[in-house]
Design a protein around this motif. Structure first.
Motif, PDB file in Angstrom:
ATOM      1  N   GLY A  43       0.865  -1.170   0.000  1.00  0.00           N
ATOM      2  CA  GLY A  43       0.000   0.000   0.000  1.00  0.00           C
ATOM      3  C   GLY A  43       0.904   1.222   0.000  1.00  0.00           C
ATOM      4  N   HIS A  44       0.311   2.420  -0.055  1.00  0.00           N
ATOM      5  CA  HIS A  44       1.152   3.616  -0.006  1.00  0.00           C
ATOM      6  C   HIS A  44       0.442   4.764   0.700  1.00  0.00           C
ATOM      7  CE1 HIS A  44      -1.161   4.829  -3.624  1.00  0.00           C
ATOM      8  NE2 HIS A  44      -0.933   6.048  -3.180  1.00  0.00           N
ATOM      9  N   HIS A  45       1.268   5.684   1.203  1.00  0.00           N
ATOM     10  CA  HIS A  45       0.822   6.958   1.764  1.00  0.00           C
ATOM     11  C   HIS A  45       1.435   8.040   0.883  1.00  0.00           C
ATOM     12  CE1 HIS A  45      -0.415   4.976   5.476  1.00  0.00           C
ATOM     13  NE2 HIS A  45       0.789   4.443   5.578  1.00  0.00           N
ATOM     14  N   ALA A  46       0.676   9.074   0.579  1.00  0.00           N
ATOM     15  CA  ALA A  46       1.209  10.197  -0.175  1.00  0.00           C
ATOM     16  C   ALA A  46       1.932  11.137   0.780  1.00  0.00           C
ATOM     17  CB  ALA A  46       0.087  10.929  -0.906  1.00  0.00           C
ATOM     18  N   LEU A  47       3.219  11.354   0.521  1.00  0.00           N
ATOM     19  CA  LEU A  47       3.995  12.296   1.321  1.00  0.00           C
ATOM     20  C   LEU A  47       3.852  13.700   0.746  1.00  0.00           C
ATOM     21  CD1 LEU A  47       7.218  10.161   1.890  1.00  0.00           C
ATOM     22  CD2 LEU A  47       5.257  10.442   3.426  1.00  0.00           C
ATOM     23  N   PHE A  55       4.391   0.558   1.847  1.00  0.00           N
ATOM     24  CA  PHE A  55       4.453  -0.307   3.022  1.00  0.00           C
ATOM     25  C   PHE A  55       3.822  -1.665   2.698  1.00  0.00           C
ATOM     26  CE2 PHE A  55       0.545   2.102   3.131  1.00  0.00           C
ATOM     27  CZ  PHE A  55      -0.417   1.167   3.452  1.00  0.00           C
ATOM     28  N   ALA A  56       4.242  -2.674   3.429  1.00  0.00           N
ATOM     29  CA  ALA A  56       3.702  -4.024   3.242  1.00  0.00           C
ATOM     30  C   ALA A  56       2.283  -4.084   3.792  1.00  0.00           C
ATOM     31  CB  ALA A  56       4.586  -5.046   3.947  1.00  0.00           C
ATOM     32  N   ARG A  57       1.370  -4.645   3.007  1.00  0.00           N
ATOM     33  CA  ARG A  57      -0.010  -4.830   3.456  1.00  0.00           C
ATOM     34  C   ARG A  57      -0.276  -6.270   3.861  1.00  0.00           C
ATOM     35  NH1 ARG A  57      -4.426  -1.394   0.519  1.00  0.00           N
ATOM     36  NH2 ARG A  57      -5.436  -2.410   2.248  1.00  0.00           N
TER      37      ARG A  57
END
Length: 110
Positions: A43-47, A55-57
């Motif tokens: 998955g990801h977070h927008a910085l 990140f690992a889901r």
């Protein structure tokens, strides 16, 4: 996936730093990360608008289980018995080891 599990969330450029020389190109890693994300492994977070932290889901154990199931389904016609039989026939696991495994499983199911 190993690098994500071992080092936690990171950007693609940070991921690249964990590779030995010659390091894969950042575009290659971006493609790999996108594929893993599409499959639900990352998955990801927008910085920022153009910068993501991945990140690992999925846990190592869930990944391992799914990978084993895929191999058994693809190469052994959904038969775990056929997979174990192939291991015994190719001498990757001895009959003694197999008997010990059966004992352990039976003891755990009591």
């Amino acid at each position: 996936m190993e690098r994500m599990w071992n080092h936690g969330p990171m950007q693609v450029r940070e991921l690249q730093a964990y590779y030995d020389e010659p390091k894969p190109h950042v575009n290659t890693l971006s493609t790999l990360v996108k594929i893993l994300e599409e499959k639900g492994f990352l998955g990801h977070h927008a910085l920022t608008a153009r910068c993501f932290q991945y990140f690992a889901r999925i846990s190592r154990e869930d990944y391992r289980r799914g990978s084993l199931a895929n191999v058994v389904n693809k190469f052994f016609g959904h038969s775990y018995l056929s997979a174990v039989s192939a291991l015994v026939k190719s001498e990757k696991i001895s009959l003694e080891d197999l008997k010990e495994l059966i004992k352990e499983v039976e003891a755990g199911n009591s």
